[in-house]
Scaffold this active site. Structure first.
Site: not given
Ligand code: NAD
Length: 317
Positions: A127, A152
């Site tokens: 991130s 985070y």
């Molecule tokens: P999201 O919450 O929609 O997707 C994450 C998924 O992981 C969820 O469906 C959740 O149920 C699943 N999950 C969480 N803990 C879990 C566990 N212990 N076991 C199995 N599944 C689990 O989030 P997103 O926005 O799609 O983000 C995806 C990734 O990208 C994450 O790692 C997030 O930190 C990273 N990220 C996202 C953004 C953004 O802007 N959306 C920015 C930087 C980094």
């Protein structure tokens, strides 16, 4: 190619699996459907991919080592794409232990599986928050980032370091992608663009932190999916790569663009700048261009227009 995707029912994960299925990959998808936001949304996200015979969906946890071991012992897997995490800066301040457990131990569990089962490639969702309040913009991957401002951010940095260790010790190709605020259809409901759009649409005040001058590099999901897919296809040794749009928008401008598309005025609930938040995020994407042929091309005005169209279509469906 068999690809294991964690967090597959989430915002980014569900788009990724649809794209990988469309190009002919076989996906083993894991998600624990936790209630960080409504699991019904996650079920809807993954519903169309689940109709494909190329997807095998497992509802389970990255902390369940026995389950993971069973999956990896029964199916040959070529690449792990690790997107599952507790996301969100502010909630991590309230629950740092949970973030540490899911993000760090979860990643370590998967790297251990990669080691034991001789997995060739590992792609991690990191991130832009790891940059904290780095002053030099746009952010380069080489910046000194030892001053994170939220639990985070610190967990994501730790995961990057583990990726480096597993590359050095075991030769696994590990790529950590630093996503810069991703948006588009299915965006998490807790994220600003989604939250503001729903609240403005309903005539409810929006929380407006600081004076509106903080800036973000908002990245349209299709650009992220292209970068992510390119990383899935390449052995790069160990690399950390920014995936952003490399253009910034202030909070004030963002609200204005959403207002224009909804044709409604926002009611601002002015609040002080939040601990854990940063003044600016801004990606230097030259490394991604060089290593992943990454060429982000989405203008924020066009992207928000698409997002608002999706939001309105969801209301009427
Ligand atoms: P999201 O919450 O929609 O997707 C994450 C998924 O992981 C969820 O469906 C959740 O149920 C699943 N999950 C969480 N803990 C879990 C566990 N212990 N076991 C199995 N599944 C689990 O989030 P997103 O926005 O799609 O983000 C995806 C990734 O990208 C994450 O790692 C997030 O930190 C990273 N990220 C996202 C953004 C953004 O802007 N959306 C920015 C930087 C980094």
């Amino acid at each position: 190619m068999n690809i294991f995707v964690t967090g597959a029912a989430g915002f980014i994960g569900s788009h990724l699996v649809e794209n990988l299925i469309a190009r002919g990959d076989n996906i083993i998808a894991l998600d624990n459907m936790n209630n960080y936001y409504d699991p019904a949304i996650k079920r809807k996200n993954i519903a169309s991919a689940r109709r494909s015979s190329r997807l095998s969906f497992i509802e389970g946890d990255i902390l369940d080592v026995n389950l993971l071991e069973k999956i990896f012992s029964s199916t040959p897997i070529y690449v792990i794409v690790h997107l599952a995490a507790r996301a969100g800066v502010r909630p991590s301040i309230k629950e740092p232990l949970l973030y540490q457990k899911v993000n760090c131990i979860g990643t370590l569990n998967l790297l251990e599986l990669a080691r034991k089962h001789h997995i060739k490639r590992f792609v991690l969702a990191s991130s832009s928050s790891v940059y904290g309040n780095v002053k030099e913009v746009p952010f380069k991957e080489t910046a000194n980032i030892d001053r994170p401002v939220s639990p985070y951010a610190s967990t994501k940095r730790t995961c990057e370091l583990y990726c480096n260790i597993y590359h050095k010790l075991y030769g696994i190709s590990t790529t950590a992608l630093r996503f810069f605020t991703v948006y588009g259809p299915r965006q998490r409901p807790d994220m600003a663009i989604h939250k503001f759009t729903s609240l403005i649409d309903q005539g409810i005040p929006i929380p407006f932190y600081g004076d509106g001058s903080s800036r973000r590099d908002y990245t349209y999901y299709t650009d992220i999916i292209k970068g992510l897919t390119a990383a899935i296809d390449r052995d790069l040794g160990f690399e950390i790569i920014n995936l952003g749009e490399s253009q910034t928008t202030s909070l004030k401008q963002l609200v204005g663009i959403i207002e224009e598309n909804l044709n409604k005025k926002a009611i601002l609930q002015k609040l002080p700048f939040q601990p854990g938040d940063v003044e600016i995020t801004y990606a230097d994407v030259s490394k991604a261009q060089r290593l992943l042929d990454y060429n982000p091309s989405t203008d924020i005005k066009w992207g928000i227009k698409k997002f608002v169209e999706w939001h309105l279509s969801m209301k009427s469906s």
